[in-house]
Write an enzyme that holds these catalytic residues in place. Structure first.
Site, mmCIF file in Angstrom:
data_model
loop_
_atom_site.group_PDB
_atom_site.id
_atom_site.type_symbol
_atom_site.label_atom_id
_atom_site.label_comp_id
_atom_site.label_asym_id
_atom_site.label_seq_id
_atom_site.Cartn_x
_atom_site.Cartn_y
_atom_site.Cartn_z
ATOM 1 N N LYS A 175 0.890 -1.170 0.000
ATOM 2 C CA LYS A 175 0.000 0.000 0.000
ATOM 3 C C LYS A 175 0.926 1.218 0.000
ATOM 4 C CE LYS A 175 -1.929 3.110 1.556
ATOM 5 N NZ LYS A 175 -1.650 4.454 0.971
ATOM 6 N N GLY A 229 6.129 5.367 8.671
ATOM 7 C CA GLY A 229 5.367 6.606 8.559
ATOM 8 C C GLY A 229 5.338 7.353 9.871
ATOM 9 N N THR A 233 0.002 7.515 13.031
ATOM 10 C CA THR A 233 -0.519 6.448 12.167
ATOM 11 C C THR A 233 0.027 5.098 12.636
ATOM 12 O OG1 THR A 233 -0.108 8.066 10.401
ATOM 13 C CG2 THR A 233 -1.017 5.958 9.741
ATOM 14 N N GLY A 234 1.293 5.086 12.998
ATOM 15 C CA GLY A 234 1.919 3.843 13.458
ATOM 16 C C GLY A 234 1.214 3.282 14.691
ATOM 17 N N GLU A 251 8.501 1.652 11.711
ATOM 18 C CA GLU A 251 9.622 2.575 11.468
ATOM 19 C C GLU A 251 9.018 3.975 11.479
ATOM 20 O OE1 GLU A 251 12.839 1.910 11.079
ATOM 21 O OE2 GLU A 251 12.619 -0.266 11.178
ATOM 22 N N CYS A 285 13.499 10.684 7.674
ATOM 23 C CA CYS A 285 13.225 10.311 9.066
ATOM 24 C C CYS A 285 14.442 10.502 9.955
ATOM 25 C CB CYS A 285 12.749 8.876 9.131
ATOM 26 S SG CYS A 285 13.924 7.719 8.405
ATOM 27 N N GLU A 385 8.880 16.505 15.568
ATOM 28 C CA GLU A 385 9.514 16.261 14.270
ATOM 29 C C GLU A 385 8.962 17.270 13.252
ATOM 30 O OE1 GLU A 385 8.225 12.894 11.825
ATOM 31 O OE2 GLU A 385 10.329 12.380 11.572
HETATM 32 P P1 NAD Z 1 1.832 8.760 7.190
HETATM 33 O O1 NAD Z 1 1.775 8.029 8.494
HETATM 34 O O2 NAD Z 1 0.882 9.867 6.974
HETATM 35 O O3 NAD Z 1 1.596 7.758 5.974
HETATM 36 C C1 NAD Z 1 2.370 6.569 5.817
HETATM 37 C C2 NAD Z 1 1.531 5.532 5.095
HETATM 38 O O4 NAD Z 1 0.448 5.159 5.930
HETATM 39 C C3 NAD Z 1 0.921 5.991 3.775
HETATM 40 O O5 NAD Z 1 0.970 4.941 2.835
HETATM 41 C C4 NAD Z 1 -0.509 6.293 4.170
HETATM 42 O O6 NAD Z 1 -1.409 6.173 3.081
HETATM 43 C C5 NAD Z 1 -0.771 5.222 5.203
HETATM 44 N N1 NAD Z 1 -1.838 5.534 6.163
HETATM 45 C C6 NAD Z 1 -2.403 6.732 6.439
HETATM 46 N N2 NAD Z 1 -3.361 6.597 7.390
HETATM 47 C C7 NAD Z 1 -3.400 5.287 7.715
HETATM 48 C C8 NAD Z 1 -4.165 4.534 8.649
HETATM 49 N N3 NAD Z 1 -5.083 5.096 9.432
HETATM 50 N N4 NAD Z 1 -3.927 3.210 8.739
HETATM 51 C C9 NAD Z 1 -2.980 2.625 7.971
HETATM 52 N N5 NAD Z 1 -2.227 3.280 7.073
HETATM 53 C C10 NAD Z 1 -2.430 4.609 6.940
HETATM 54 O O7 NAD Z 1 3.342 9.234 7.042
HETATM 55 P P2 NAD Z 1 3.977 10.128 5.879
HETATM 56 O O8 NAD Z 1 3.558 11.541 6.089
HETATM 57 O O9 NAD Z 1 3.702 9.475 4.569
HETATM 58 O O10 NAD Z 1 5.545 9.957 6.165
HETATM 59 C C11 NAD Z 1 6.274 10.814 6.987
HETATM 60 C C12 NAD Z 1 6.561 10.157 8.313
HETATM 61 O O11 NAD Z 1 7.224 8.918 8.108
HETATM 62 C C13 NAD Z 1 7.498 10.968 9.187
HETATM 63 O O12 NAD Z 1 7.052 10.943 10.504
HETATM 64 C C14 NAD Z 1 8.824 10.223 9.070
HETATM 65 O O13 NAD Z 1 9.711 10.405 10.137
HETATM 66 C C15 NAD Z 1 8.346 8.815 8.975
HETATM 67 N N6 NAD Z 1 9.384 7.986 8.373
HETATM 68 C C16 NAD Z 1 10.051 7.073 9.163
HETATM 69 C C17 NAD Z 1 11.092 6.299 8.625
HETATM 70 C C18 NAD Z 1 11.888 5.326 9.454
HETATM 71 O O14 NAD Z 1 12.623 4.514 8.891
HETATM 72 N N7 NAD Z 1 11.801 5.362 10.785
HETATM 73 C C19 NAD Z 1 11.411 6.458 7.273
HETATM 74 C C20 NAD Z 1 10.710 7.394 6.528
HETATM 75 C C21 NAD Z 1 9.681 8.136 7.081
#
Ligand code: NAD
Length: 484
Positions: A175, A229, A233-234, A251, A285, A385
Site C-alpha cells: 500500500k 510513517g 498512524t503507526g 519505522e 526520518c 519532528e
Molecule cells: P503517514 O503516516 O501519513 O503515511 C504513511 C503511510 O500510511 C501511507 O501509505 C498512508 O497512506 C498510510 N496511512 C495513512 N493513514 C493510515 C491509517 N489510518 N492506517 C494505515 N495506514 C495509513 O506518514 P507520511 O507523512 O507518509 O511519512 C512521513 C513520516 O514517516 C514521518 O514521521 C517520518 O519520520 C516517517 N518515516 C520514518 C522512517 C523510518 O525509517 N523510521 C522512514 C521514513 C519516514
C-alpha cells in the site's frame, strides 16, 4: 503526451479499482499533473489479500529459495538497466534532486542483490536439549506481509520492507503512499515485467491509507504489517494489528541530534551537517534536525552554517544544479511554515524562515533552508519532528550536558557525534538512545546493517539479517530418540 494512469497490480494482473475512480499525482516543484492512480476501496484490498494468501500456499515460493534468489537477481538487473528512467520519475513525483534519486536507485540495486544471497540463508538451528532428545528450530515465513509505506523515499521504504519479506518466503501486499504512487507503481510494473515472481506473490493497491491501510492492518489473513510513517498512524496500525495478534514492525519519526564537540573537524562536519539536515528538503526520518554544539565553537558553527545555507541552490529537482528541492505538498509546506512562525516567537531566527518566491518557485512548495538558535529544550520546535528544511542549533558545555540534550526527546532513531577523542566518541555513542549512531559522519546506511528506532521511533528492525528474520516465525520440532 497524456499523463499515464497506473492500475492496481493484483494476482499478476493490472486492474482498475472497483470504484472506477482515480486521483492525480503532481510534481511538487510545479504542480503539473504527471500521472494518476487508482482510488481503490476495501473490496480491492480484500481481493489483493486473498490472492496473496492463495499464492503463498499454492506456489513453491515459500520453500524454494533458488526461485526467490533468481527472481531477485533478475529484478536487480532490471532496476540497474532502467535506473535513469526511474530516477527521473522519482524526482518528478517526489521533488528530490536527481542526484538523490539516482543514489536511492543504486542503493536499491544493492539491497535487492544482497537479499538475493540471503534467500539461501534462512537458517534455523539444531540442538540436543536433553538425553534422547533432538530438536530442530526452523524459520518459516509468516504468510502474507502487508507493507504500508510513506512518500519521502517511495522506493527505498516500500522495498526495504517488501524485499526481506519476500526473501524469507512470504507474499506481499503493498500500500504505497498516495502522493508518490506514480514512482511506486512504475517500479511494480518493472517487477511484473521480469516475469520472475509467481502470480499473486506481489500485489499493489493504491488509495486512501485510512481505509486500505487499516484493512490490511486488521485482516486476519495478514501475518505481519511492516509500517513506515508518522507516529500517530503507526500507533493506530499497532492497535489494529493487536486484534489478530499479528507481528507489527514500525519505522517511525525522529528528531536526531548531531553533536559537535570543540575538537570536531569542522571542515568535514559542517558540509555533512548541511546534507544531514537539508537533503530531500529535510523530509528524511533520520535527518539531523538538531545540531548540538559545544559552547566554545557555537558562534563559529552557527556562522558557518548560515553561510552554507544561504548559498544552497534550491529549485526544481530536475535541474542538475539543484541541491535542495521542494516540500512534497502544500499541506506539508503549510505545516512547516506554522512551525517557523512559532520559532520566530520563541527563538532566534538565524537564516531562512520564509516561503521562497519568484517565477521558478511560485507554482511549487519551496521553503528557504532555515536555522534557529536560542530555543528552550521543551519548545515544540525542539521536541517535535518538523518534516522539512528547519534546523535547530542547541548549545552545551559539558559532555554530560550534550548527552542529556541529545537524548532529550521522545524519539530515538539516529544520532551522530563529532570528536577526535576516541574514548569520548565511544562513551557518547554508547550513551545515545538511538538505533543508529555515526561517529564523524552522518546518514551512512547499508543493506547489511540493521536499521530501526529506540524509544518512540519504532519497533523492530529493517535491513540486514534481522530485517529478514523479522519476517519469519520459529518452529520447534522435537524428536524422541529413545529406543522403543
Ligand atoms: P503517514 O503516516 O501519513 O503515511 C504513511 C503511510 O500510511 C501511507 O501509505 C498512508 O497512506 C498510510 N496511512 C495513512 N493513514 C493510515 C491509517 N489510518 N492506517 C494505515 N495506514 C495509513 O506518514 P507520511 O507523512 O507518509 O511519512 C512521513 C513520516 O514517516 C514521518 O514521521 C517520518 O519520520 C516517517 N518515516 C520514518 C522512517 C523510518 O525509517 N523510521 C522512514 C521514513 C519516514
Amino acid at each position: 503526451m497524456a499523463a499515464k494512469t497506473y492500475l492496481n497490480y493484483i494476482d499478476g494482473d493490472w486492474t482498475p479499482s472497483s470504484t472506477g475512480e482515480t486521483f492525480d499525482l503532481i510534481n511538487p516543484a510545479t504542480c503539473e499533473i504527471i500521472a494518476s492512480a487508482q482510488h481503490s476501496d476495501p473490496a480491492d484490498m480484500s481481493w489483493a489479500i486473498d490472492c496473496a494468501e492463495r499464492a503463498f500456499w499454492s506456489t513453491s515460493w515459500r520453500n524454494n529459495p533458488g526461485l526467490r534468489r533468481d527472481a531477485f537477481l533478475k529484478l536487480a538487473g532490471c532496476v540497474s538497466h532502467n535506473l535513469n528512467l526511474l530516477a527521473d520519475l522519482n524526482t518528478a513525483n517526489n521533488g528530490k534532486t536527481l542526484n538523490d534519486s539516482r543514489t536511492e536507485l543504486m542503493k536499491l540495486v544493492d539491497l535487492i542483490s544482497y537479499y538475493a544471497g540471503l534467500t539461501m540463508n534462512v537458517f534455523g538451528r539444531a540442538i540436543e536439549p536433553a538425553q534422547d532428545a533432538f530438536s530442530v528450530l526452523i524459520r518459516e515465513p509468516l504468510g502474507v506481509v502487508g507493507v504500508i509505506s510513506p512518500w519521502n523515499f517511495p522506493l527505498t521504504l516500500m522495498l526495504r520492507a517488501a524485499i526481506p519479506a519476500l526473501a524469507a518466503g512470504n507474499a506481499v501486499v503493498l500500500k504505497p503512499a498516495s502522493l508518490t504512487a506514480a514512482i511506486s507503481m512504475e517500479f511494480v510494473e518493472l517487477l511484473s515485467e521480469t516475469g520472475a515472481f509467481p502470480k499473486g506473490m506481489v500485489n499493489a493497491v493504491t488509495g486512501p491509507g485510512q481505509t486500505l491501510g487499516e484493512l490490511l492492518a486488521k485482516s486476519e489473513k495478514v501475518g505481519m504489517i511492516s509500517f513506515t510513517g508518522d507516529n500517530s498512524t503507526g500507533r493506530r496500525v499497532a492497535e489494529l494489528g493487536a486484534v489478530t495478534m499479528k507481528k507489527v514492525a514500525l519505522e517511525l519519526g525522529g528528531k536526531s541530534p548531531n553533536i559537535l564537540f570543540a575538537d570536531a573537524d569542522l571542515n568535514k562536519a559542517l558540509p555533512t551537517a548541511v546534507k544531514a539536515a537539508f537533503s530531500n528538503c529535510g523530509q528524511v526520518c533520520m535527518a539531523a534536525r538538531r545540531l548540538v554544539v559545544q559552547d566554545t565553537i557555537f558562534d563559529r558553527v552557527v556562522e558557518g552554517m548560515k553561510t552554507a545555507l544561504e548559498s544552497l541552490i534550491v529549485g526544481d529537482g530536475r535541474d542538475e544544479r539543484t541541491q535542495m528541492g521542494p516540500l512534497i505538498s502544500r499541506k506539508q509546506m503549510e505545516t512547516v511554515l506554522e512551525y517557523i512562525e512559532l520559532g520566530k516567537q520563541e527563538g532566534n531566527l538565524i537564516t531562512g524562515g520564509y516561503r521562497l518566491q519568484g517565477p521558478e518557485y511560485d507554482r511549487g512548495f519551496f521553503v528557504a533552508p532555515t536555522l534557529f538558535t536560542d530555543l528552550e529544550n521543551d519548545s515544540r520546535l525542539v521536541q517535535e519532528e518538523i518534516f522539512g528544511p528547519v534546523l535547530i542549533a542547541q548549545k552545551f558545555h559539558t559532555e554530560e550536558e550534550a548527552i542529556e540534550i541529545a537524548n532529550g526527546t521522545r524519539y530515538g532513531l539516529a544520532a551522530a557525534v563529532w570528536t577526535l577523542d576516541v574514548n569520548r566518541a565511544i562513551r557518547v555513542a554508547k550513551a545515545m538512545q538511538a538505533g543508529t549512531v555515526w561517529v564523524n559522519s552522518y546518514r551512512k546506511t547499508y543493506c547489511q546493517a540493521e536499521f530501526g528506532g529506540y524509544k518512540e521511533s519504532g519497533a523492530g528492525r529493517t535491513t540486514g539479517i534481522e530485517g529478514m528474520l523479522e519476517c519469519t516465525q520459529l518452529k520447534h520440532i522435537n524428536f524422541d530418540l529413545a529406543a522403543m
